[in-house]
Design an enzyme around this catalytic site. Structure first.
Site: not given
Length: 576
Positions: A50, A99, A109, A192
């Site tokens: 997301c 990374h 995050s 969902g």
């Protein structure tokens, strides 16, 4: 070949760009196929969540690889390359490894330390394996990333540095209250049935909500999730499934709704939310008074064609001849109250400045001063005022009285990218909406835990170990080819010996063969062990070339060994 990653995330791009650049599952599969079909790339994997979209590839040319991967990301995301480029970041070789390991540990995050990213990395690897776009390098990289992430969570307190995005979102909804206390007894609607929605449903169930309604386009998945929630040992929540067309009605009953779908359009429009609030309260849902009043004032100003007047101390006051520090607080710097008691010369200067002219020094111009000059200036100023009206008074903005926002009757958590809930819902009174954008703002100043430093050290150690292992693996085919060549030499010499000594019995032949092999093995042992050690060190890639040159090894033989090893590895490899 070398590892390259090109991507964008919440750290490099605004939510609006991430929202438009999001990739559906089908788009991810097509991107993988097109990447390995491109000339610079031999392997590819996509990590799409997301708040990040990253394309990993094993490339043979850096600049060509960056250009190709950037172009492919733009093509498949639907965002033009020129618009996308300013938000893209590039990592190469060890930096790319660093990374991904940092991402796997939750250091990159939105909420530091969240663990859901591990499942997303695992899914990315599985997707690349299913399409056969992940070869030796990306298989090793992603499986190692999963192990590093698990190690970080088990050996440190990184979990204490942050929470999952769902938990953090619920904390924002509860506005600082204890989530379990806030959620207890509420009715929840989860839209969902994917991994994020399932996590949200489980978190709400553990928090103590009384009921969870699951809506999904595929009704069977909604039923399955509701069944899992109902059968959970640690909760006694009532869970049921409904089709998507039941969402408007269920929203009227719900206290809190969480939405995370893969829809490309809005799932909940502002009108739908207004209707649900009105259906719940029986009263019209209106925009928040403060927000609406500000919007009306701004509209009035635009329609009037005017520019809002600056208050005292603004940049527009820089050339004002008045000493603003002497002006009483709360009064205009351009009206009668401020200029009362000023001498005539200053009054004229002030009048010229207020009318947009230039302050003048009348004394210097006329060469006169004193009461006579003052009398003339006062008369001129009075005549001007009679002709054009008094100087408009520009007052300081009145202190804004903050109207308390009514307590929300509906809480919305939008975890989808692109967004499921219309952003206009933010302006509705009686509704509290938390979405990815507001989560990013709320987490920007989140304190870092001391354990983060420990995780960074783990990442640094694991990056070094991964690089050493890859460099050592790079020379292995050359060592295998060398030993194969030595075995061929031994076999040829034994055959030649049999031609010279045809009467040699089997016992002596075997002993001689074993002796020759031991001699060759002992001669090769130290050099091959040492060259593997040297190759594992930074800058050790050249040792494989040196070995091939010194022993005149056939390049195709080395390549065939490498292909055989990769084929065997692929058969035995699976997601961690």
């Amino acid at each position: 070949m070398s590892l390259l990653v090109v991507g964008l995330s919440h750290r490099s791009a605004p939510v609006s760009v991430l929202e438009r650049a999001s990739l559906s599952t089908g788009a991810q599969l097509k991107l993988l196929q097109d990447t390995v079909a491109a000339e610079p790339a031999a392997e590819a994997a996509v990590l799409a969540t997301c708040n990040r979209i990253e394309l990993y590839a094993d490339v043979d040319k850096f600049h060509a690889g960056v250009a190709e991967l950037s172009t492919l990301l733009a093509q498949h995301s639907g965002v033009g390359l020129e618009e996308l480029t300013p938000y893209l970041y590039v990592h190469y070789e060890d930096r790319a490894v660093h990374h991904l390991f940092s991402v796997a540990c939750g250091l990159d995050s939105m909420v530091v330390g969240e663990g859901q990213i591990l499942g997303q990395i695992k899914d990315s690897l599985a997707r690349a394996q299913d399409l056969h776009t992940a070869g030796r390098l990306l298989n090793d990289l992603f499986q190692q990333a999963l192990r590093v992430g698990k190690r970080a969570h088990s050996e440190t307190g990184i979990d204490r540095a942050g929470q999952s995005l769902v938990t953090f979102g619920l904390e924002q909804l509860s506005a600082g209250a204890e989530v379990q206390q806030w959620a207890r007894g509420k009715r929840a609607l989860v839209i969902g049935a994917g991994s994020m929605s399932s996590l949200a449903a489980a978190t709400l169930a553990r928090a103590g909500v009384a009921e969870i309604v699951v809506a999904n386009r595929t009704f069977e998945r909604a039923e399955r999730l509701a069944e899992i929630l109902s059968e959970g040992d640690d909760t006694d929540v009532l869970a049921r499934a409904v089709p998507m067309d039941s969402v408007p009605g269920e929203l009227t009953r719900a206290d809190v709704a969480v939405s995370c779908t893969g829809a490309t359009g809005l799932v909940l429009t502002a009108d739908a939310v207004v209707a649900s609030v009105e259906g719940r309260t029986g009263a019209p849902a209106v925009e928040d008074a403060a927000v609406a009043d500000t919007a009306v004032r701004e509209t009035d100003v635009r329609e009037a064609g005017e520019t809002p007047l600056p208050g005292a101390g603004s940049a527009a006051d820089e050339n004002c001849p008045l000493d603003l520090s002497s002006v009483p607080s709360g009064f205009s710097v351009m009206g009668e109250a401020a200029v009362a008691g000023m001498d005539a010369a200053t009054l004229e200067q002030h009048g010229a400045w207020a009318a947009g002219g230039t302050a003048v020094d009348r004394t210097r111009e006329t060469g006169r001063s004193g009461p006579e000059a003052d009398s003339e200036l006062i008369g001129a100023l009075a005549a001007t005022a009679t002709r054009v009206g008094r100087i408009p008074e520009r007052r300081r903005p009145e202190p804004v009285v903050e109207v308390p926002r009514p307590e929300p009757v509906l809480f919305l958590l939008d975890l989808a990218m692109p967004r499921d809930v219309d952003a206009a819902v933010h302006r509705l009174a009686g509704v509290r909406l938390v979405d990815i954008e507001s989560l990013a703002d709320a987490s920007a100043d989140a304190p870092m835990a001391a354990d983060v430093d420990m995780v960074r050290r783990i990442v640094a150690d694991e990056v070094a170990a991964f690089g050493a292992a890859q460099r050592a693996a790079h020379i292995t085919p050359t060592v295998v080819a060398l030993r194969s060549m030595a075995a061929d030499v031994v076999a040829g010499e034994i055959a030649r010996l049999e031609g010279r000594l045809p009467g040699l019995d089997d016992k002596h032949r075997a002993e001689i063969t074993q002796t020759v092999k031991r001699v060759v093995d002992k001669l090769l042992h130290a050099p091959t062990v040492r060259v593997k050690q040297l190759a594992a060190e930074p800058g050790g890639a050249g040792y494989a070339d040196a070995l091939r040159t010194l022993f005149d090894l056939d390049q195709e033989t080395v390549a065939s060994v490498s292909r055989a090893e990769n084929s065997t590895t692929e058969k035995n490899r699976g997601p961690a």
